[in-house]
Write an enzyme that holds these catalytic residues in place. Structure first.
Site, PDB file in Angstrom:
ATOM      1  N   GLY A 150     -19.017  -5.284  -3.552  1.00  0.00           N
ATOM      2  CA  GLY A 150     -18.287  -5.325  -4.825  1.00  0.00           C
ATOM      3  C   GLY A 150     -19.020  -4.607  -5.946  1.00  0.00           C
ATOM      4  CG  HIS A 180      -2.012  -0.928   1.299  1.00  0.00           C
ATOM      5  ND1 HIS A 180      -2.795  -1.219   0.209  1.00  0.00           N
ATOM      6  CD2 HIS A 180      -2.535  -1.656   2.334  1.00  0.00           C
ATOM      7  CE1 HIS A 180      -3.735  -2.089   0.556  1.00  0.00           C
ATOM      8  NE2 HIS A 180      -3.598  -2.372   1.832  1.00  0.00           N
TER       9      HIS A 180
HETATM   10  P1  PAP Z   1      -8.207  -4.323   1.223  1.00  0.00           P
HETATM   11  O1  PAP Z   1      -7.523  -3.016   1.025  1.00  0.00           O
HETATM   12  O2  PAP Z   1      -8.676  -4.528   2.641  1.00  0.00           O
HETATM   13  O3  PAP Z   1      -7.464  -5.489   0.676  1.00  0.00           O
HETATM   14  P2  PAP Z   1      -9.747  -4.223  -1.155  1.00  0.00           P
HETATM   15  O4  PAP Z   1      -9.745  -5.601  -1.654  1.00  0.00           O
HETATM   16  O5  PAP Z   1      -8.828  -3.245  -1.798  1.00  0.00           O
HETATM   17  O6  PAP Z   1      -9.580  -4.211   0.408  1.00  0.00           O
HETATM   18  O7  PAP Z   1     -11.208  -3.610  -1.321  1.00  0.00           O
HETATM   19  C1  PAP Z   1     -12.343  -4.271  -0.865  1.00  0.00           C
HETATM   20  C2  PAP Z   1     -13.452  -3.901  -1.796  1.00  0.00           C
HETATM   21  O8  PAP Z   1     -13.334  -4.699  -2.998  1.00  0.00           O
HETATM   22  C3  PAP Z   1     -14.805  -4.218  -1.201  1.00  0.00           C
HETATM   23  O9  PAP Z   1     -15.680  -3.255  -1.785  1.00  0.00           O
HETATM   24  P3  PAP Z   1     -17.078  -2.842  -1.144  1.00  0.00           P
HETATM   25  O10 PAP Z   1     -16.858  -2.582   0.305  1.00  0.00           O
HETATM   26  O11 PAP Z   1     -17.500  -1.617  -1.891  1.00  0.00           O
HETATM   27  O12 PAP Z   1     -17.992  -3.971  -1.395  1.00  0.00           O
HETATM   28  C4  PAP Z   1     -15.033  -5.621  -1.740  1.00  0.00           C
HETATM   29  O13 PAP Z   1     -16.396  -6.006  -1.712  1.00  0.00           O
HETATM   30  C5  PAP Z   1     -14.509  -5.487  -3.138  1.00  0.00           C
HETATM   31  N1  PAP Z   1     -14.123  -6.774  -3.744  1.00  0.00           N
HETATM   32  C6  PAP Z   1     -13.475  -7.810  -3.158  1.00  0.00           C
HETATM   33  N2  PAP Z   1     -13.325  -8.810  -4.037  1.00  0.00           N
HETATM   34  C7  PAP Z   1     -13.876  -8.408  -5.197  1.00  0.00           C
HETATM   35  C8  PAP Z   1     -14.046  -9.019  -6.472  1.00  0.00           C
HETATM   36  N3  PAP Z   1     -13.622 -10.247  -6.719  1.00  0.00           N
HETATM   37  N4  PAP Z   1     -14.688  -8.315  -7.424  1.00  0.00           N
HETATM   38  C9  PAP Z   1     -15.133  -7.062  -7.185  1.00  0.00           C
HETATM   39  N5  PAP Z   1     -15.012  -6.436  -6.003  1.00  0.00           N
HETATM   40  C10 PAP Z   1     -14.388  -7.097  -5.018  1.00  0.00           C
END
Ligand code: PAP
Length: 341
Positions: A307, A146
């Site tokens: 997502g 990050h």
């Molecule tokens: P992190 O920084 O904690 O790793 P990160 O994966 O960057 O988090 O972001 C999470 C977001 O990606 C979530 O969005 P939301 O809160 O708006 O729903 C999560 O739902 C979304 N996300 C995770 N996996 C996927 C995927 N396979 N396709 C699309 N969106 C996803």
């Protein structure tokens, strides 16, 4: 392609996070950390009590700041390294899955793929968690970070030809996703952060690795200057045309899809495997945990919420939307980068 990563099960990666941060090997980092910490400006934390501002960037003191210092003191980049760089909640989990599946596509079958039993974060070591056996990983290494581009050591950006795949997302969705996620991880003894408070902090730039806009602009500018080293992606584009983006990713990573693979539907298989619908319904992502350090243990299910594109707007008032849009236009003015409304 066989030599990509050692067996990428959760155990393999989590064993790399064994609290090495406290060992004598990183005494220098600990000493430097203790020296600078008391003099750093403090802001309210989302998940921890405070964030500290280091060279213009807001970081959790114990994890992110120490992790950054460890990277500067100890990490030895290789020219073949591939980094997934993100601001939290912009699509890290998704991009990790897509990259891992793309790079290792001849190594694993789709029916018994490691991503069916391992959270994507378990497939790529996270640099700031100070993984301790990276030197033993075969090249090319797939790693994630990050850290803003401007705070990366020169050894990663100037003196090496490491590649970075970066993903950004509309700030309204990032803010809301982050607020909901951080409150889930916030210790019970600290009162939850209200949306109004999170909004103010985010707008002032006070959030992990923030200000958000500076983070995005750092990688954006680097992608314009050295497009062969930095691939700049948007969550919204990935949602809209996942196959197009995955093909670009494959080319950038030096693993272009052949005509035969395209005609066999390999890209579509990768997109399906890594889709929100598929990953969020897997048992491992519903019931297991990710151990990032002895203190930071996260339920995998928290990485998958909705997502969706534009969900942030359903939480924010019209006034908040207007203000964040104005900040975004102002910050990105003249950069050539835009987000939707
Ligand atoms: P992190 O920084 O904690 O790793 P990160 O994966 O960057 O988090 O972001 C999470 C977001 O990606 C979530 O969005 P939301 O809160 O708006 O729903 C999560 O739902 C979304 N996300 C995770 N996996 C996927 C995927 N396979 N396709 C699309 N969106 C996803």
């Amino acid at each position: 392609m066989d030599s990509f990563l050692p067996s990428p099960d959760c155990d393999t990666i989590s064993k790399t996070y064994n609290g090495q941060i406290d060992s004598h090997l990183i005494q220098k980092t600990n000493e430097g950390y203790r020296e600078i910490l008391p003099n750093l400006p403090r802001g309210k934390g989302w998940m921890t009590e405070h964030l500290v501002q280091y060279q213009g960037v807001w970081l959790t003191p114990n994890f992110a700041l120490k992790g950054l210092m460890w990277v500067h003191d100890h990490f030895k980049p290789r020219s073949t390294d591939i980094f997934l760089a993100t601001f939290p909640k912009t699509g890290t989990t998704w991009l990790k899955a897509l990259t891992f599946a793309t790079v290792n596509r001849t190594r694993y079958g789709f029916a018994d793929h490691p991503l069916l039993t391992t959270v994507p974060h378990g497939c790529l070591p996270f640099l700031e968690a100070c993984p301790n056996d990276l030197d033993g990983f075969p090249s090319p290494r797939l790693l994630s970070t990050h850290i803003p581009y401007t705070l990366l050591p020169n050894s990663m950006t100037v003196n090496q030809s490491c590649r970075f795949a970066y993903i950004c997302r509309d700030p309204k969705d990032v803010l809301v996703s982050k607020w909901l996620f951080m409150n889930k991880l916030r210790p019970k003894e600290l009162a939850p952060i209200s949306l109004e408070e999170a909004f103010e902090l985010f707008c002032q730039g006070i959030s992990h690795y923030g200000p958000y806009w500076d983070h995005v602009l750092g990688y954006w500018k680097a992608s314009l200057e050295t497009p062969e080293k930095v691939l700049f992606l948007k969550y919204e584009e990935l949602k809209e045309e996942p196959s197009v983006v995955v093909k670009r990713l494959g080319e950038f990573l030096g693993h272009p899809f052949s005509l035969e693979e395209l005609s066999k539907g390999v890209v579509a298989e990768i997109v399906k495997l890594c889709s929100f619908e598929n990953l969020s319904n897997l048992e491992v992502n519903k019931s297991s945990v990710l151990k990032l350090s002895t203190q930071i243990i996260i339920d995998n299910r928290h990485f998958f919420r909705k997502g969706k594109v534009g969900d942030g707007k359903s939480y924010l008032t019209d006034e908040m939307i207007k203000r964040i849009n104005e900040i975004t236009s102002e910050k990105l003015l003249g950069s050539g980068l835009v987000f939707g409304s």
